[in-house]
Design an enzyme around this catalytic site. Structure first.
Site, PDB file in Angstrom:
ATOM      1  N   GLU A   1      -0.530  -5.691  -3.253  1.00  0.00           N
ATOM      2  CA  GLU A   1      -1.478  -6.838  -3.080  1.00  0.00           C
ATOM      3  C   GLU A   1      -1.537  -7.853  -3.362  1.00  0.00           C
ATOM      4  O   GLU A   1      -1.916  -7.679  -5.167  1.00  0.00           O
ATOM      5  CB  GLU A   1      -3.256  -5.624  -2.092  1.00  0.00           C
ATOM      6  CG  GLU A   1      -3.343  -7.089  -1.909  1.00  0.00           C
ATOM      7  CD  GLU A   1      -4.693  -6.684  -1.068  1.00  0.00           C
ATOM      8  OE1 GLU A   1      -5.592  -7.595  -0.419  1.00  0.00           O
ATOM      9  OE2 GLU A   1      -5.897  -5.909  -1.766  1.00  0.00           O
TER      10      GLU A   1
ATOM     11  N   LYS B   1      -2.121  -9.999   6.809  1.00  0.00           N
ATOM     12  CA  LYS B   1      -3.291  -9.235   7.397  1.00  0.00           C
ATOM     13  C   LYS B   1      -4.284  -9.334   8.335  1.00  0.00           C
ATOM     14  O   LYS B   1      -4.360 -10.062   8.331  1.00  0.00           O
ATOM     15  CB  LYS B   1      -4.249  -8.714   5.988  1.00  0.00           C
ATOM     16  CG  LYS B   1      -4.713  -7.613   5.906  1.00  0.00           C
ATOM     17  CD  LYS B   1      -6.117  -7.799   5.008  1.00  0.00           C
ATOM     18  CE  LYS B   1      -6.280  -6.746   4.762  1.00  0.00           C
ATOM     19  NZ  LYS B   1      -7.736  -6.629   3.764  1.00  0.00           N
TER      20      LYS B   1
ATOM     21  N   CYS C   1      -3.898  -2.875   2.134  1.00  0.00           N
ATOM     22  CA  CYS C   1      -5.859  -2.767   1.826  1.00  0.00           C
ATOM     23  C   CYS C   1      -6.339  -1.734   2.983  1.00  0.00           C
ATOM     24  O   CYS C   1      -5.791  -0.785   2.943  1.00  0.00           O
ATOM     25  CB  CYS C   1      -6.514  -4.592   0.784  1.00  0.00           C
ATOM     26  SG  CYS C   1      -8.160  -3.823   0.241  1.00  0.00           S
TER      27      CYS C   1
END
Length: 329
Positions: free
Chosen positions: A84, A147, A198
């Protein structure tokens, strides 16, 4: 009565254990018949205090480039994964630096999944994203995933109008925009890949959605440097293992400072880069076609496990009240 309860427990436990052995045996057979795909994960181990320093941008990309070339010398992987925000600049906005990343994919003839902050303008208004991107061996972006599940008070401020003072109290709170749940999956040589960024990997419904939409493989990129030397990176890894078991999809986990790992469809770790290490790992991943009870029934079994004890407790309370009322009579 106690004997009956013990017998029921023993029978249920034995049946569950026997089914587990049988199911694992079935899974092992399917895995052995599946075709392997060679994948490399790169753990850059970039310190958090220099990660966003503009002076270290060149050095960061150079480190990922060197590690990628070392990994490919060990075994030519078709797919390489970076963590990430491995790319510490707005991808596509900083053109020279963006081209350097694309050229790494092109010069090595690989598919490259990497994380980067994203910026787009709509009606002159900026929109910020936390992106996972897929670069093709031709040096072109063929997939972008924003995301979906942002970190409250980290990547955005919930109830922003009401909590207008948060930005003043907490420096570094972002103002990111969440991606749509129906974003296209990545595709590499006919295999569909569901990206999780994440802590998205801790939410079963996100992995489930990608699985139901045809994903053959899950990739979780993260930057766990925020956690430091705590138990959090280990807990994060264990949650990723749970997602692989639930969906019966292999999972690639690639993080900045660790713990990076290859996880098979049984939730077993097939390879690992320890915490706070700079390095790479190359692995032949098998991507079998399996069906999961969880994917079919979602949380039905979990709800049964919750409701059944509640019914037992209510029944016991009813019996107790009934006996008490009989004594009063």
């Amino acid at each position: 009565m106690a004997v009956v309860e013990v017998l029921v427990f023993v029978v249920l436990f034995t049946l569950n254990y026997a089914y587990g052995i049988h199911r694992i045996s079935e899974i092992d057979e399917v895995i052995s018949r599946s075709r392997p795909v060679k994948v490399a994960v790169i753990q850059g181990n970039i310190p958090q205090d220099v990660k966003w320093d503009k002076e270290f941008q060149e050095g960061t990309i150079k480190r990922y480039n060197v590690l990628t070339e070392q990994a490919l010398e060990e075994g030519h992987a078709k797919l390489v994964v970076w963590p990430e925000t491995a790319v510490p600049f707005y991808f596509g906005i900083d053109i020279p630096m963006s081209l350097k990343v694309l050229n790494i994919a092109k010069n090595n003839g690989i598919y490259l999944i990497f994380g980067a902050p994203g910026l787009e303008y709509h009606d002159s208004k900026p929109f910020y994203y936390n992106w996972a991107l897929l670069a093709s061996p031709r040096g072109r972006i063929t997939g972008v995933y924003a995301k979906e599940h942002l970190v409250p008070f980290g990547e955005y401020v919930p109830l922003k109008k009401l909590l207008f003072f948060v930005h003043k109290l907490a420096e570094g709170v972002g103002d990111f925009v969440a991606g749509d749940e129906n974003q296209p999956l990545f595709e590499v040589d006919g295999k569909k890949i569901g990206a999780l960024i994440c802590y998205e990997v801790i939410f079963p419904e996100l992995a489930l959605n990608k699985c139901r939409r045809g994903a053959n493989l899950l990739v979780n990129i993260s930057n766990d440097a925020w956690f430091g030397d705590t138990s959090a990176p280990y807990q994060h890894l264990e949650m990723a293992q749970a997602r692989a078991i639930e969906t019966r999809l292999p999972l690639i986990r690639c993080t900045n400072t660790g713990i990076s790992a290859f996880i098979n469809v049984k939730g077993e770790i097939d390879g690992i880069i320890p915490l706070n290490r700079t390095g790479y790992m190359v692995k032949e991943m098998r991507i079998p076609h399996l069906q999961s009870t969880y994917v079919e029934g979602r949380d039905a079994i979990a709800w049964i496990c919750v409701i059944f004890p509640v019914l037992v407790i209510l029944n016991a309370l009813y019996d107790k009240i009934k006996k008490s009322s009989n004594k009063d009579v």
